[in-house]
Scaffold this motif. Structure first.
Motif, mmCIF file in Angstrom:
data_model
loop_
_atom_site.group_PDB
_atom_site.id
_atom_site.type_symbol
_atom_site.label_atom_id
_atom_site.label_comp_id
_atom_site.label_asym_id
_atom_site.label_seq_id
_atom_site.Cartn_x
_atom_site.Cartn_y
_atom_site.Cartn_z
ATOM 1 N N PHE A 140 129.401 21.728 112.686
ATOM 2 C CA PHE A 140 129.069 21.151 114.013
ATOM 3 C C PHE A 140 129.851 22.540 115.072
ATOM 4 O O PHE A 140 129.048 22.531 116.043
ATOM 5 C CB PHE A 140 130.238 19.973 114.074
ATOM 6 C CG PHE A 140 130.481 19.684 115.535
ATOM 7 C CD1 PHE A 140 129.850 19.400 116.595
ATOM 8 C CD2 PHE A 140 131.965 19.930 115.739
ATOM 9 C CE1 PHE A 140 130.276 19.182 117.792
ATOM 10 C CE2 PHE A 140 132.385 19.779 116.843
ATOM 11 C CZ PHE A 140 131.848 19.342 118.133
ATOM 12 N N GLU A 141 130.810 22.918 114.636
ATOM 13 C CA GLU A 141 131.249 24.007 115.593
ATOM 14 C C GLU A 141 130.402 25.076 115.817
ATOM 15 O O GLU A 141 130.598 25.568 116.946
ATOM 16 C CB GLU A 141 132.782 24.481 115.029
ATOM 17 C CG GLU A 141 133.879 23.549 115.247
ATOM 18 C CD GLU A 141 135.011 24.182 114.748
ATOM 19 O OE1 GLU A 141 135.086 25.100 113.914
ATOM 20 O OE2 GLU A 141 136.157 23.566 115.156
ATOM 21 N N SER A 142 129.474 25.349 114.750
ATOM 22 C CA SER A 142 128.693 26.269 115.029
ATOM 23 C C SER A 142 127.276 25.975 115.511
ATOM 24 O O SER A 142 126.582 26.910 116.146
ATOM 25 C CB SER A 142 128.366 27.120 113.485
ATOM 26 O OG SER A 142 127.466 26.026 112.678
ATOM 27 N N THR A 143 126.880 24.728 115.517
ATOM 28 C CA THR A 143 125.717 24.105 116.095
ATOM 29 C C THR A 143 125.809 23.413 117.460
ATOM 30 O O THR A 143 125.022 23.357 118.367
ATOM 31 C CB THR A 143 124.984 23.131 115.077
ATOM 32 O OG1 THR A 143 125.985 22.195 114.937
ATOM 33 C CG2 THR A 143 124.674 24.001 113.646
ATOM 34 N N GLY A 144 127.014 22.923 117.549
ATOM 35 C CA GLY A 144 127.315 22.068 118.881
ATOM 36 C C GLY A 144 127.147 20.764 118.775
ATOM 37 O O GLY A 144 127.411 19.824 119.716
ATOM 38 N N GLY A 145 126.578 20.187 117.671
ATOM 39 C CA GLY A 145 126.432 18.817 117.339
ATOM 40 C C GLY A 145 125.164 18.076 118.139
ATOM 41 O O GLY A 145 124.596 18.809 118.881
ATOM 42 N N TRP A 146 124.883 16.823 117.851
ATOM 43 C CA TRP A 146 123.954 16.230 118.423
ATOM 44 C C TRP A 146 124.026 15.868 119.869
ATOM 45 O O TRP A 146 123.005 15.807 120.556
ATOM 46 C CB TRP A 146 123.726 14.784 117.537
ATOM 47 C CG TRP A 146 124.558 13.832 117.929
ATOM 48 C CD1 TRP A 146 125.915 13.846 117.159
ATOM 49 C CD2 TRP A 146 124.531 12.574 118.729
ATOM 50 N NE1 TRP A 146 126.538 12.634 117.535
ATOM 51 C CE2 TRP A 146 125.865 12.077 118.570
ATOM 52 C CE3 TRP A 146 123.394 12.050 119.589
ATOM 53 C CZ2 TRP A 146 126.142 10.797 119.175
ATOM 54 C CZ3 TRP A 146 123.856 11.060 120.231
ATOM 55 C CH2 TRP A 146 124.958 10.370 120.330
ATOM 56 N N LEU A 147 125.335 15.658 120.474
ATOM 57 C CA LEU A 147 125.390 15.307 121.820
ATOM 58 C C LEU A 147 125.128 16.598 122.773
ATOM 59 O O LEU A 147 124.618 16.684 123.743
ATOM 60 C CB LEU A 147 126.659 14.874 121.943
ATOM 61 C CG LEU A 147 127.303 13.402 121.744
ATOM 62 C CD1 LEU A 147 128.611 13.201 122.332
ATOM 63 C CD2 LEU A 147 126.197 12.585 122.497
ATOM 64 N N GLY A 148 125.289 17.881 122.043
ATOM 65 C CA GLY A 148 125.015 19.039 122.604
ATOM 66 C C GLY A 148 123.537 19.063 122.809
ATOM 67 O O GLY A 148 122.945 19.631 123.773
ATOM 68 N N ALA A 149 122.761 18.647 121.700
ATOM 69 C CA ALA A 149 121.449 18.773 121.644
ATOM 70 C C ALA A 149 120.739 17.930 122.775
ATOM 71 O O ALA A 149 119.885 17.947 123.603
ATOM 72 C CB ALA A 149 120.685 18.462 120.305
ATOM 73 N N VAL B 13 116.908 11.759 119.145
ATOM 74 C CA VAL B 13 117.833 12.481 118.658
ATOM 75 C C VAL B 13 118.924 11.668 117.723
ATOM 76 O O VAL B 13 119.260 12.171 116.639
ATOM 77 C CB VAL B 13 118.438 13.187 119.689
ATOM 78 C CG1 VAL B 13 120.140 13.965 119.139
ATOM 79 C CG2 VAL B 13 117.768 14.122 120.599
ATOM 80 N N GLY B 14 118.999 10.418 118.210
ATOM 81 C CA GLY B 14 120.025 9.822 117.427
ATOM 82 C C GLY B 14 119.377 9.369 115.957
ATOM 83 O O GLY B 14 120.143 8.981 114.968
ATOM 84 N N GLU B 15 118.176 9.512 115.822
ATOM 85 C CA GLU B 15 117.315 9.216 114.346
ATOM 86 C C GLU B 15 117.504 10.254 113.580
ATOM 87 O O GLU B 15 116.978 10.183 112.504
ATOM 88 C CB GLU B 15 115.979 8.626 114.590
ATOM 89 C CG GLU B 15 115.960 7.458 115.424
ATOM 90 C CD GLU B 15 114.620 6.994 115.879
ATOM 91 O OE1 GLU B 15 113.602 7.870 115.396
ATOM 92 O OE2 GLU B 15 114.144 5.981 116.476
ATOM 93 N N THR B 16 117.843 11.470 114.011
ATOM 94 C CA THR B 16 117.900 12.666 113.027
ATOM 95 C C THR B 16 119.245 12.607 112.417
ATOM 96 O O THR B 16 120.222 11.937 112.239
ATOM 97 C CB THR B 16 118.100 13.814 114.071
ATOM 98 O OG1 THR B 16 119.175 13.922 114.798
ATOM 99 C CG2 THR B 16 116.665 13.959 114.988
ATOM 100 N N GLU B 17 119.317 13.418 111.133
ATOM 101 C CA GLU B 17 120.376 13.522 110.240
ATOM 102 C C GLU B 17 121.477 14.309 110.725
ATOM 103 O O GLU B 17 122.526 13.904 110.331
ATOM 104 C CB GLU B 17 119.916 14.541 109.026
ATOM 105 C CG GLU B 17 118.831 13.640 108.163
ATOM 106 C CD GLU B 17 118.405 14.550 106.935
ATOM 107 O OE1 GLU B 17 118.859 15.712 106.677
ATOM 108 O OE2 GLU B 17 117.458 14.030 106.135
ATOM 109 N N GLU B 18 121.403 15.081 111.636
ATOM 110 C CA GLU B 18 122.479 15.842 112.541
ATOM 111 C C GLU B 18 123.528 14.753 113.107
ATOM 112 O O GLU B 18 124.387 15.109 113.218
ATOM 113 C CB GLU B 18 121.885 16.912 113.514
ATOM 114 C CG GLU B 18 121.384 18.042 112.806
ATOM 115 C CD GLU B 18 120.034 17.756 112.233
ATOM 116 O OE1 GLU B 18 119.487 16.618 112.735
ATOM 117 O OE2 GLU B 18 119.147 18.756 111.740
#
Length: 768
Positions: free
Chosen positions: A621-630, A603-608
């Protein structure tokens, strides 16, 4: 006559007083000793000449007092003779009284009083005639030859009559009559004859009781032995107290105890020999223990057993039960007999002190009636060795039977998905049955051997056999096996996805449903292997408590903390500690931690995964939840899907270790990023969500609530990078519980794209 003697005695005393007075008057006269020289350095000849008058005066005194001294000695001798004559006349009067009372009581039928008077006459007659034959003739003449002859005739008639009644009582087994006569015979110095006759009577009673106890052919050998011991104990309880009281002086109590014990020992040893066939079968069973151990090792490796053992567990269990009962009965009888021996020895010591009138000396302690180590005890030791070998074979065969049988599963704890197999409970039940049976036998040596066997066998099965078990159907799984953890991780994603589809009402088709149920079953069995491990650790502790309680309730007032039994029971605690050191949950947590690490890296290698964002990026970010959420979603799907099948406490331990690894990987990833002002806000929001997520893991049935993950450092990092100025950093870093070091503070502040006021000075000095 007595008056004349008294008058002569008074005259002698007056004469002695007069002579004594003359002697003292003579001694008080002054003696001319001459002049003592004042110069003591003169020669010895002059000193001798000066003391010569003293020597002459002493010689004169001796010449004067010699006749009076001789007369005094003669008077003393006459006084002693008068005293002896008076004492003799008193004894003669007493003897005549005893003889008269004895004859009168015998004629009236009062044999008890006649015996008492006869004994008193005999003792007094012996004491008064023991000096010489002349003295005896004198006493007989004074008492009267006819009176002495009548007394002897009365005694002989009394003895004949009592022996006749005693024999009649023995023939009729009239215990009341025997008890009446036995004390009288003891008083008449016939205790030895009475002991012989009484032991003859008791032997007849004992033989009849033992024959009646073992006459039934339907009873087992152990039952016959128990009835034999009970009959012997009944005989001793009825007869030993009376014999010790009446015939103890002739060691009748010792003879009775030896008679009963030897007869019982002979019969019991013969009964044990009669069941030698069954014991040989149990010995043969013990020889297959190495083969059973090899079978369990092969089973654990997934190999076919090379040793086919046709072992009838029911017959072996029955033989072990019979052997344990024999040991228990022998131990109970041995305890009873040793108690009787101690009581007989104590009574002998009391009689010895009573005769000597002194305290018992250690050298005079009577020998025990029965040897400290009897043949029955040796037989119990041999039976204990047979029992320990049979119990070991029975336990290993029972474990083997449990493991080769299809496993059944049942709910483990409050986690609805967690299950455990029947293996652990049935294995520990078999071990507990063997241990409790050995403890009930009461034989310490064999009990220790069986307890050691149980603890070693359980430890071997839990640490080796189950650890190496693999089967194609996955019905018997190793607790902590890397293969199990890997299989669970490979299947968890697909199974969790199917479960989610079913919960959402999706239709995967009948084939998909069957596939999902099959994977669910495999995961439940995999989780049961870990739950079995936890259950085994708990059962080791329970086993120790149950066995110690059984030992304490078995008659031992106090268990020696360093004794053999206590040491054997402590082996279960040692086995538990060894099993805890090989915690399979650590391996599972390590496997899951490695999977979590790969998730974070991917996940850390993604653009998000970017914190250098503007306001629009923050809104996205508020709409997707961010990379930590993933990351949280992926971790919960992978780890939660596997942890859902283990117990609640086990789930807490796994989650704690996995989340520790997760937080470390996230920190490493954050250090590689640049943070804008909006990126700092995003990091703070994501960390807060992660803390809420960690605390909510209990909602999946995986813990006891609370923050399972170490999110404290992430929270402090997010708070640090959102600091407004230098003073904010100083304040927050001085708060209790601050975990970031100075070097870490400098590193995280340098990640900010737009420096806070006085940031350069803070970075350079950072005087906190």
């Amino acid at each position: 006559m007595d008056a004349c003697k008294e008058e002569a005695k008074l005259d002698a005393l007056q004469k002695r007083d007069e002579l004594s007075k003359q002697f003292f008057e003579l001694c008080s006269q002054p003696i001319d000793c001459g002049t003592v020289p004042s110069d003591w350095n003169k020669s010895f000849e002059e000193i001798g000449a000066a003391t010569a008058p003293i020597a002459k005066a002493l010689e004169k005194l001796l010449e004067i007092t010699a006749p009076e001294s001789s007369e005094l000695r003669d008077l003393d001798t006459r006084l002693d003779e008068v005293d002896a004559d008076i004492k003799l006349h008193q004894q003669v009067v007493q003897l005549k009284s005893y003889s008269s009372d004895c004859v009168g009581s015998f004629k009236s039928g009062d044999y008890s009083n006649a015996t008492t008077k006869c004994v008193l006459f005999s003792k007094l007659f012996r004491s008064s005639t023991q000096e010489s034959e002349d003295q005896r003739a004198k006493v007989v003449q004074m008492v009267g030859p006819q009176a002495v002859a009548l007394q002897e005739k009365t005694k002989a008639s009394l003895v004949e009559l009592l022996l006749k009644d005693y024999n009649a009582g023995i023939e009729a087994a009239n215990l009341q009559e025997i008890c009446r006569v036995v004390p009288l015979l003891g008083d008449l110095d016939l205790a030895t004859e009475a002991v012989g006759l009484y032991l003859k009577f008791v032997k007849k009673v004992l033989v009849d009781a033992l024959n009646e106890a073992t006459q039934s052919s339907d009873d087992s050998t152990s039952t016959k032995i128990a009835q034999t011991f009970n009959a012997a104990a009944t005989v001793l309880r009825h007869h030993l107290p009376m014999v010790s009281q009446a015939l103890g002086a002739a060691e009748g109590d010792r003879g009775l105890l030896q008679l009963v014990h030897l007869e019982v020992e002979r019969r019991v040893l013969k009964l044990i020999q009669d069941m030698v066939g069954d014991l040989e079968d149990l010995k043969t069973v013990a020889t297959i223990v190495p083969n059973l151990e090899d079978d369990l090792a092969s089973w654990g490796r997934g190999e076919e057993s090379s040793n086919e053992q046709a072992l009838d567990l029911e017959e072996v269990d029955k033989a072990c039960e019979e052997c344990a009962c024999l040991i228990q009965y022998i131990q109970g009888y041995d305890t009873f007999v040793k108690h009787c021996c101690s009581e007989v020895e104590r009574a002998s010591a009391l009689r010895l002190r009573s005769r000597s009138g002194e305290e018992e000396d250690g050298e005079d302690k009577p020998s025990p009636p029965i040897l400290p180590k009897t043949e029955l005890e040796e037989a119990a030791i041999e039976l204990g060795a047979i029992l320990s070998g049979g119990e070991q074979a029975l336990l290993l065969a029972s474990i083997q039977l449990v493991l080769v049988s299809p496993a059944t599963f049942e709910p483990y704890d409050e986690n609805p998905r967690a299950q455990c197999s029947n293996y652990i409970e049935e294995i520990f039940y078999a071990a507990q049955k063997s241990a409790m049976r050995a403890i009930a036998s009461g034989h310490e040596m064999s009990t220790c051997v069986v307890l050691n066997t149980c603890s070693n066998s359980l430890s071997m099965v839990m640490r080796e056999t189950l650890k190496g078990k693999r089967t194609s159907k996955a019905t018997q799984l190793l607790a902590g096996s890397r293969d199990v953890a890997t299989a669970a991780l490979e299947n968890v994603a697909d199974v969790a996805s199917n479960f989610n589809n079913l919960r959402r009402g999706g239709r995967g088709g009948e084939a998909e449903d069957d596939k999902a149920r099959e994977k669910e079953r495999k995961l439940a069995e995999a989780g049961a292997a870990f739950n079995d491990y936890t259950q085994a650790v708990q059962y080791f502790g329970r086993m120790q408590e149950v066995l110690m309680e059984e030992i304490e309730n078995g008659g031992e007032e106090k268990i020696d903390a360093e004794g053999q039994l206590a040491s054997s029971v402590k082996l279960f605690a040692v086995a538990r500690a060894q099993l805890e050191e090989e915690d399979p949950l650590f391996e599972l947590a390590a496997e899951l931690g490695a999977r979590v690490k790969s998730i974070v890296d991917r996940v850390g290698e993604t653009e998000e995964c970017n914190y250098e964002i503007d306001e629009q990026g923050y809104e996205r970010f508020e709409s997707t939840g961010g990379w930590l959420g993933a990351i949280m979603e992926e971790v919960e799907r992978v780890v939660g899907g596997a942890v859902a099948w283990v117990g609640a406490n086990s789930g807490v331990r796994i989650w704690s270790r996995v989340l520790d690894e997760l937080m470390k990987r996230i920190e490493i990833l954050i250090r590689k990023k640049r943070l804008s002002e909006f990126g700092c806000l995003q990091l703070d929001a994501e960390v807060r969500r992660m803390g809420t997520w960690a605390r909510g893991l209990n909602g999946n049935g995986n813990g006891n609530g609370g923050d399972l993950g170490g999110t404290d450092r992430l929270k402090q990092i997010a708070k640090l990078v959102n600091a407004l100025d230098f003073e904010d950093v100083r304040i927050m870093s001085s708060e209790p519980g601050w975990r970031l070091k100075k070097s870490e503070i400098r590193g995280y502040l340098q990640l900010r794209v737009d420096a806070i006021p006085n940031a350069e000075q803070l970075v350079k000095t950072l005087k906190i």
